[in-house]
Design a protein around this motif. Structure first.
Motif, PDB file in Angstrom:
ATOM      1  N   VAL A 130       0.925  -1.330   0.089  1.00 32.58           N
ATOM      2  CA  VAL A 130      -0.072   0.053   0.067  1.00 32.58           C
ATOM      3  C   VAL A 130       0.749   1.228   0.001  1.00 32.58           C
ATOM      4  O   VAL A 130       0.399   2.352  -0.346  1.00 32.58           O
ATOM      5  CB  VAL A 130      -0.866   0.061   1.063  1.00 32.58           C
ATOM      6  CG1 VAL A 130      -1.779  -1.155   1.217  1.00 32.58           C
ATOM      7  CG2 VAL A 130      -0.179   0.226   2.532  1.00 32.58           C
ATOM      8  N   SER A 131       2.121   1.090   0.003  1.00 34.09           N
ATOM      9  CA  SER A 131       2.750   2.407   0.316  1.00 34.09           C
ATOM     10  C   SER A 131       2.943   3.122  -1.029  1.00 34.09           C
ATOM     11  O   SER A 131       3.461   2.548  -2.035  1.00 34.09           O
ATOM     12  CB  SER A 131       4.106   2.244   0.893  1.00 34.09           C
ATOM     13  OG  SER A 131       5.000   1.415   0.077  1.00 34.09           O
ATOM     14  N   TYR A 171       6.259   3.197  -2.947  1.00 33.38           N
ATOM     15  CA  TYR A 171       6.687   1.692  -3.511  1.00 33.38           C
ATOM     16  C   TYR A 171       6.068   1.503  -4.882  1.00 33.38           C
ATOM     17  O   TYR A 171       6.868   1.135  -5.675  1.00 33.38           O
ATOM     18  CB  TYR A 171       6.027   0.761  -2.619  1.00 33.38           C
ATOM     19  CG  TYR A 171       6.215  -0.813  -3.079  1.00 33.38           C
ATOM     20  CD1 TYR A 171       5.271  -1.372  -3.392  1.00 33.38           C
ATOM     21  CD2 TYR A 171       7.375  -1.247  -2.906  1.00 33.38           C
ATOM     22  CE1 TYR A 171       5.389  -2.679  -3.724  1.00 33.38           C
ATOM     23  CE2 TYR A 171       7.606  -2.631  -3.130  1.00 33.38           C
ATOM     24  CZ  TYR A 171       6.609  -3.275  -3.617  1.00 33.38           C
ATOM     25  OH  TYR A 171       6.807  -4.702  -3.979  1.00 33.38           O
ATOM     26  N   TRP A 172       4.757   2.055  -5.071  1.00 39.18           N
ATOM     27  CA  TRP A 172       4.534   1.698  -6.643  1.00 39.18           C
ATOM     28  C   TRP A 172       4.930   2.846  -7.403  1.00 39.18           C
ATOM     29  O   TRP A 172       5.257   2.699  -8.600  1.00 39.18           O
ATOM     30  CB  TRP A 172       2.842   1.438  -6.502  1.00 39.18           C
ATOM     31  CG  TRP A 172       2.521   0.256  -5.834  1.00 39.18           C
ATOM     32  CD1 TRP A 172       1.838   0.338  -4.529  1.00 39.18           C
ATOM     33  CD2 TRP A 172       2.743  -0.845  -6.097  1.00 39.18           C
ATOM     34  NE1 TRP A 172       1.601  -0.909  -4.283  1.00 39.18           N
ATOM     35  CE2 TRP A 172       2.258  -1.751  -5.115  1.00 39.18           C
ATOM     36  CE3 TRP A 172       3.506  -1.724  -7.224  1.00 39.18           C
ATOM     37  CZ2 TRP A 172       2.461  -3.118  -5.134  1.00 39.18           C
ATOM     38  CZ3 TRP A 172       3.675  -2.932  -7.206  1.00 39.18           C
ATOM     39  CH2 TRP A 172       2.903  -3.704  -6.444  1.00 39.18           C
ATOM     40  N   GLY A 173       5.103   3.959  -6.988  1.00 33.08           N
ATOM     41  CA  GLY A 173       5.659   4.996  -7.708  1.00 33.08           C
ATOM     42  C   GLY A 173       7.116   4.884  -8.056  1.00 33.08           C
ATOM     43  O   GLY A 173       7.315   5.205  -9.282  1.00 33.08           O
ATOM     44  N   GLY A 203      13.193  -1.107  -4.877  1.00 28.83           N
ATOM     45  CA  GLY A 203      14.167  -0.695  -4.007  1.00 28.83           C
ATOM     46  C   GLY A 203      13.706   0.310  -2.888  1.00 28.83           C
ATOM     47  O   GLY A 203      14.867   0.530  -2.044  1.00 28.83           O
ATOM     48  N   GLU A 204      12.646   1.006  -3.322  1.00 28.65           N
ATOM     49  CA  GLU A 204      12.376   1.860  -2.077  1.00 28.65           C
ATOM     50  C   GLU A 204      11.589   1.275  -0.877  1.00 28.65           C
ATOM     51  O   GLU A 204      10.968   2.019  -0.271  1.00 28.65           O
ATOM     52  CB  GLU A 204      11.776   3.148  -2.751  1.00 28.65           C
ATOM     53  CG  GLU A 204      12.191   3.712  -3.989  1.00 28.65           C
ATOM     54  CD  GLU A 204      13.539   4.297  -3.897  1.00 28.65           C
ATOM     55  OE1 GLU A 204      13.588   4.853  -2.772  1.00 28.65           O
ATOM     56  OE2 GLU A 204      14.550   4.132  -4.846  1.00 28.65           O
ATOM     57  N   GLY A 205      11.795   0.008  -0.711  1.00 27.24           N
ATOM     58  CA  GLY A 205      10.917  -0.625   0.212  1.00 27.24           C
ATOM     59  C   GLY A 205      11.332  -0.367   1.734  1.00 27.24           C
ATOM     60  O   GLY A 205      10.521  -0.554   2.588  1.00 27.24           O
ATOM     61  N   ASP A 206      12.617   0.069   2.230  1.00 22.61           N
ATOM     62  CA  ASP A 206      12.990   0.301   3.362  1.00 22.61           C
ATOM     63  C   ASP A 206      12.160   0.971   4.286  1.00 22.61           C
ATOM     64  O   ASP A 206      11.952   0.329   5.363  1.00 22.61           O
ATOM     65  CB  ASP A 206      14.284   0.895   3.307  1.00 22.61           C
ATOM     66  CG  ASP A 206      15.193   0.580   2.190  1.00 22.61           C
ATOM     67  OD1 ASP A 206      14.951   0.319   1.242  1.00 22.61           O
ATOM     68  OD2 ASP A 206      16.322   0.222   2.206  1.00 22.61           O
ATOM     69  N   TYR A 215      -7.500   0.022   1.282  1.00 28.19           N
ATOM     70  CA  TYR A 215      -8.392   1.166   0.697  1.00 28.19           C
ATOM     71  C   TYR A 215      -7.374   2.457   0.534  1.00 28.19           C
ATOM     72  O   TYR A 215      -8.007   3.401  -0.095  1.00 28.19           O
ATOM     73  CB  TYR A 215      -9.241   1.599   2.011  1.00 28.19           C
ATOM     74  CG  TYR A 215     -10.333   2.745   1.790  1.00 28.19           C
ATOM     75  CD1 TYR A 215     -11.612   2.382   0.912  1.00 28.19           C
ATOM     76  CD2 TYR A 215     -10.206   3.967   2.116  1.00 28.19           C
ATOM     77  CE1 TYR A 215     -12.158   3.131   0.606  1.00 28.19           C
ATOM     78  CE2 TYR A 215     -11.204   4.940   2.065  1.00 28.19           C
ATOM     79  CZ  TYR A 215     -12.305   4.526   1.252  1.00 28.19           C
ATOM     80  OH  TYR A 215     -13.267   5.380   0.887  1.00 28.19           O
ATOM     81  N   GLN A 216      -6.130   2.562   0.962  1.00 30.22           N
ATOM     82  CA  GLN A 216      -5.262   3.652   0.510  1.00 30.22           C
ATOM     83  C   GLN A 216      -4.937   3.694  -0.669  1.00 30.22           C
ATOM     84  O   GLN A 216      -4.373   4.787  -1.310  1.00 30.22           O
ATOM     85  CB  GLN A 216      -3.988   3.773   1.500  1.00 30.22           C
ATOM     86  CG  GLN A 216      -4.464   3.526   2.949  1.00 30.22           C
ATOM     87  CD  GLN A 216      -5.529   4.665   3.277  1.00 30.22           C
ATOM     88  OE1 GLN A 216      -5.427   5.729   3.125  1.00 30.22           O
ATOM     89  NE2 GLN A 216      -6.339   4.122   4.293  1.00 30.22           N
TER      90      GLN A 216
END
Lengths: 300, 348
Positions: A136-137, A140-142, A146-149, B28-29
């Motif tokens: 959901v972050s 992360y998708w944008g 590698g930006e998972g930290d 939902y976010q």
């Protein structure tokens, strides 16, 4: 008296020494391994050869695949470890204290509700929580995988405060029914004053024991999650990332299986020392401050 | 007893409700287009990209994914109850089917790690408590401390370096190349999905031996932490029990110290271990995921990690829901078992 007890506890002394040495290494990072670019967490490389090089005068601990300097990664990785471990632990403790105090002090329906919520959060295994937060972050998708930290740190905080909440709630329940709190209520002190001046300072029993062992455990968890691939592919100055990057050399052909030990042993030793150091502090604090354990030790 | 179990069962729906609410609140976010994937029917999409976009738009409309939180949540739960857990593009099968198909492999690994750990924790924990402060106790306590504080995955890496890469004793993966076709073939019936058990049921000892060899390293890596935790619990719980009055009575009667520990104290000392059931399962799930990836063992955990690498939301959500339900159910089972063996709990 307390200081003498602390100094006479071997676990506490040994653990503190290990952690202090690592902390010194983190603080002295720019001196031990001067950064060569703008971002000190990018490990400098010396050439592009894909075979790791054993320790030499130019690279005291050798290089990884792609000639990334191992000593550099190790030293700056110490900073990452302290930052990650302390951030997660403080975050967990803060949420836990708030939930525990509200639950224990106000009781009734807020207690019932908060404790069920605590149970619900306990239902998520660490890895499940991390996967949800990664999913959901938005970063992360944008951005790249590698930006998972950051998402991992958030997951470990938001899904990791429950033990703290239960501990603090138990302590608050005891304090609330004590006479000095009854006296404070009798003289007309407000809830806020009673909580911050009386109940909270006396409800920290066990909090530091839990926090100390959590700092090490969280660094291990993040390193393991990094290792299985939940963050980027670049060998940044991070112990978990370094282990992941050098994984293929650990399972080299039988004739060379042990030749590349230097690619993974340094980062492994660092993680082990960090973990054991904080665990020793946690165990030691428990021995020193928990009278039940002290008496058991005395009987032994 | 019955009353306690019923009361405990009544809390279950509340917890499950809260678990799904937390999960859905986080989902939902995400923008509706991404969430729509979770609602797609459990069948293989055979369509082009444009067609897929149209389907997603339809899905958003059909499931009212731009509506308020409550409406969406109810639709989602209703779907889950109907067995519609979505279709996983990266596994290329319905999510629920994919989860259930892979779960036995992970369960096999978890069981192979846990049963020896429990047995060893009970024995060594008892020895440590019985000889408290003496050398046996110090050795066991140190081992348990190191086992707990030493990072499992680093230990696993070292095992892999020495026992696999160098000595070639224990291979990673789940089966050797020659064995996989036999297990997948006609002649081999799959009863449980756990290869070692199935091999025995099929009477094929070669397969059993091969599968066991593959299980050793991941199971040992997992077992160390579980063993250490349980040994520490067992030791302190037995120490508590040995301080009880009925133990003093037994000693006064002249019961030997061995019988005091083995017959009188140990049974009661095991109780706290049972109450840790939920915690152990939760730890095991995270441990299994890491160990599966580390040793390329094809189970649920490795599949979940490959799903997140492929941005496969339905599979990830399915995995999260599945593992949290397993955790909830195991703490329920642990509580009920505890009440079953310890009558005092039933009074509360």
């Amino acid at each position: 008296m307390a200081l003498k007890r602390i100094l006479s506890n071997r676990k506490l002394v040994a653990g503190s020494l290990v952690v202090l040495v690592l902390a010194a290494m983190a603080l002295a990072a720019p001196l031990i391994a001067p950064p060569q670019g703008d971002d000190p967490y990018v490990i400098p490389r010396d050439g592009f050869s894909s075979t790791p090089e054993p320790p030499s005068p130019g690279h005291f601990l050798g290089t990884m695949q792609g000639q990334y300097d191992i000593l550099y990664g190790l030293v700056w990785g110490t900073r990452v470890a302290f930052r990650v471990g302390l951030t997660i632990t403080i975050g967990r403790a803060l949420i836990g204290v708030i939930v525990g105090v509200v639950s224990g002090y106000y009781g009734k329906w807020s207690d019932a509700l908060l404790m069920r919520v605590t149970d619900a959060f306990l239902a998520f295994p660490i890895v499940a929580a991390v996967l949800v937060m990664l999913t959901v972050s938005v970063d992360y998708w944008g951005l790249r995988l590698g930006e998972g930290d950051t998402a991992i740190v958030w997951a470990l905080i938001l899904f990791g405060w429950m033990q703290y909440a239960r501990l603090v709630r138990g302590n608050v329940l005891v304090e609330r029914s004590s006479e000095y709190v009854a006296a404070a209520v009798a003289v007309g002190a407000r809830d806020r004053r009673i909580i911050f001046r009386h109940v909270l300072p006396n409800s920290t029993r066990g909090l530091f024991v839990l926090s100390a062992s959590d700092v090490g455990a969280m660094v291990v968890t993040v390193a393991a999650l990094t290792f299985i691939g939940l963050t980027g592919d670049e060998p940044t100055a991070d112990w978990g990332a370094m282990l992941k990057y050098t994984r293929n050399w650990i399972i080299a052909a039988p004739a060379h299986a042990l030749d590349f030990w230097y690619t993974y042993i340094p980062a492994s030793v660092a993680i082990v020392l960090f973990s054991i150091g904080w665990s020793l502090i946690g165990d030691g604090l428990r021995d020193v401050f928990d009278p039940r354990w002290r008496s058991l030790r005395g009987m032994a | 007893m019955v009353q306690f179990i019923v009361r405990r069962l009544l809390v279950l729906p509340v917890i499950v409700l809260l678990v799904t609410l937390i999960l859905f609140f986080l989902l939902y976010q995400l923008p509706p287009e991404r969430r729509a994937e979770v609602y797609l029917p459990s069948m293989r999409p055979t369509t082009s990209a444009e067609e897929r976009e149209r389907i997603i738009a339809n899905t958003i409309e059909h499931y009212r994914l731009d509506e308020p939180f409550a409406t969406q949540y109810v639709t989602w739960v209703r779907n889950l109850l109907a067995g519609e857990w979505g279709y996983s593009p990266s596994w290329d099968e319905p999510v629920l089917q994919g989860l259930l198909r892979r779960a036995p492999a992970s369960a096999e690994l978890a069981i192979a790690a846990t049963i020896p750990s429990i047995a060893l924790a009970i024995t060594l924990g008892s020895v440590a408590a019985r000889y408290r402060g003496r050398s046996q106790d110090q050795v066991i306590q140190t081992a348990a401390f190191v086992g707990w504080a030493f990072p499992s995955f680093v230990f696993g890496l070292m095992l892999m370096n020495v026992l696999y890469a160098w000595l070639r004793w224990f291979p990673p993966g789940r089966l050797s190349v020659w064995a996989s076709p036999i297990v997948a073939g006609e002649g081999f019936r799959s009863y449980t999905g756990m290869v070692t058990v199935d091999a025995l049921l099929n009477g094929d000892l070669n397969i059993f031996w091969d599968a066991s060899r593959h299980l050793v390293l991941p199971a040992v890596t997992l077992a160390v932490a579980i063993w250490s935790l349980l040994t520490r619990v067992m030791r302190s719980s037995l120490l508590d029990t040995l301080g009880q009055d009925y133990i003093t009575t037994a000693r006064a009667k002249g019961v030997t110290e061995r019988d005091v520990v083995n017959v009188h104290a140990r049974r009661n000392a095991i109780l706290p271990m049972i109450s840790m059931g939920g915690v152990i399962v939760s730890l095991l799930i995270t441990g299994v995921v890491i160990v599966e990836v580390l040793f390329s063992y094809q189970g649920l955990g490795a599949a979940a990690i490959s799903a997140i690498m492929n941005a496969d939301i339905p599979a990830v959500v399915g995995f999260v829901l599945f593992t949290s339900l397993v955790t909830v159910m195991s703490s329920l089972v642990a509580d009920v078992m505890y009440a079953f063996v310890d009558p005092r709990v039933r009074l509360f």
